[in-house]
Design an enzyme around this catalytic site. Structure first.
Site, mmCIF file in Angstrom:
data_model
loop_
_atom_site.group_PDB
_atom_site.id
_atom_site.type_symbol
_atom_site.label_atom_id
_atom_site.label_comp_id
_atom_site.label_asym_id
_atom_site.label_seq_id
_atom_site.Cartn_x
_atom_site.Cartn_y
_atom_site.Cartn_z
ATOM 1 C CB ILE A 19 -0.950 -0.016 1.217
ATOM 2 C CG1 ILE A 19 -1.923 -1.190 1.119
ATOM 3 C CG2 ILE A 19 -1.721 1.301 1.317
ATOM 4 C CD1 ILE A 19 -2.754 -1.416 2.358
ATOM 5 N N PRO A 60 9.722 6.584 21.202
ATOM 6 C CG PRO A 60 7.901 6.413 22.644
ATOM 7 C CD PRO A 60 9.260 5.853 22.397
ATOM 8 C CG ASN A 99 0.056 -6.132 14.113
ATOM 9 O OD1 ASN A 99 0.562 -5.464 13.218
ATOM 10 N ND2 ASN A 99 -0.277 -7.400 13.950
ATOM 11 C CE1 TYR A 149 -1.565 -9.287 10.837
ATOM 12 C CE2 TYR A 149 -3.794 -9.952 10.237
ATOM 13 C CZ TYR A 149 -2.687 -9.131 10.056
ATOM 14 O OH TYR A 149 -2.725 -8.155 9.098
#
Length: 314
Positions: A19, A60, A99, A149
């Site tokens: 993508i 971060p 994820n 997942y």
């Protein structure tokens, strides 16, 4: 529709993936510039359009500094724990790190910036889990993922939505159906199908493909996805999940036959091994696009046959 600032700097995390590689052209149509952030550089990227980044290990603070240095106004998170580099053979811990924890780190980085960039997070329709055949899958469905997942993907989506609803970031989540079109991930079903057809075209005998018997799935072209991302980035919609698909449930056997047709190969070039196959969600997927049309002004444009033909010829 709210317009993005001109020119906007867009960071695509996972920008060398299936993508991600289609997003620069989609954003460029609106006058915006894309910087790909990924672990590995790709040959198709122009000079200066890439910065090396592993979202699972970047803290971060370092990520916030990179976004500040590059003057990023929009961030697209196109990462996925199962991707062309790593595939599906990953531990539960690796899936959760990619994820969930990586998404949480991204949200912390965005919150550190004086002016937080707009975030478009790409989720998955598989987060909903199995649904009865015939279901038109809209955003009111209660997610019920069935494996690590899809559960980890849902946790990442919820982290983004919670951060947006609490005012820490401006963000929208696009839950994507199965993607098709040029340059597929080798980890995806269509990537496997493409490689099998290319083997058959090269004269390899006895080419076989395992196909889930009776399964019907929604396939949306990757360029339609890219257009949805651009519209979502420009939209004032915040803290909402929006489903993105073709709105058609295509039998996988029909998909294979259609792909054989556009490739010019004879019908028997690839033997379909039809059997029950454990999927990420279930054997049925048909997306309800009404929220996407109402909130983003988006609807699918690329027919499946065109998408498959372009994938074959790319």
């Amino acid at each position: 529709m709210t317009e993005l600032p001109r020119p906007a700097r867009v960071a695509v995390i996972g920008g060398t993936g299936w993508i991600g590689r289609h997003l620069p052209a989609a954003f460029a149509e609106r006058g915006h510039e894309v910087l790909a952030l990924a672990r590995n550089e790709a040959a198709h990227l122009p000079p200066g359009a890439f910065r090396r980044l592993d979202l699972t290990t970047a803290g971060p603070g370092a990520l916030a500094e990179l976004l500040r240095e590059e003057r990023i106004g929009i961030v697209v998170n196109a990462t996925d724990g199962a991707n062309a580099t790593d595939g599906w053979d990953r531990s539960d811990e690796e899936m959760i790190a990619a994820n969930v924890h990586a998404v949480e780190g991204l949200l912390k980085a965005l919150a550190e910036l004086p002016r937080s960039p707009r975030l478009v997070h790409l989720g998955s329709m598989h987060e909903y889990g199995p649904v009865p055949d015939g279901t038109l899958m809209d955003e009111t469905l209660t997610p019920a993922p069935v494996n690590v997942y899809t559960r980890s993907r849902l946790a990442g989506t919820r982290a983004v939505l919670d951060a947006a609803r609490s005012g820490r970031v401006s963000a929208v989540v696009l839950r994507l159906a199965n993607v098709c079109g040029p340059h597929p991930s080798s980890a995806a079903f269509l990537g496997t199908l493409l490689s099998r057809l290319r083997a058959a075209a090269a004269g390899e005998p006895g080419v076989r493909l395992t196909v889930a018997r009776g399964a019907r799935r929604d396939f949306v072209d990757v360029r339609d996805v890219a257009r949805a991302v651009v519209l979502a980035a420009a939209s004032p919609v915040n803290g909402r999940a929006v489903n993105i698909g073709s709105g058609v449930a295509t039998p996988l056997q029909e998909l294979v036959d259609l792909f054989l047709g556009v490739s010019g190969l004879p019908a028997g070039a690839v033997e379909q091994d039809l059997r029950p196959v454990a999927g990420l969600g279930g054997d049925w997927m048909r997306v309800d696009n009404r929220r996407a049309a109402r909130l983003l002004g988006w609807s699918p444009r690329v027919p499946l046959r065109t998408s498959l033909a372009d994938m074959w010829h790319a």
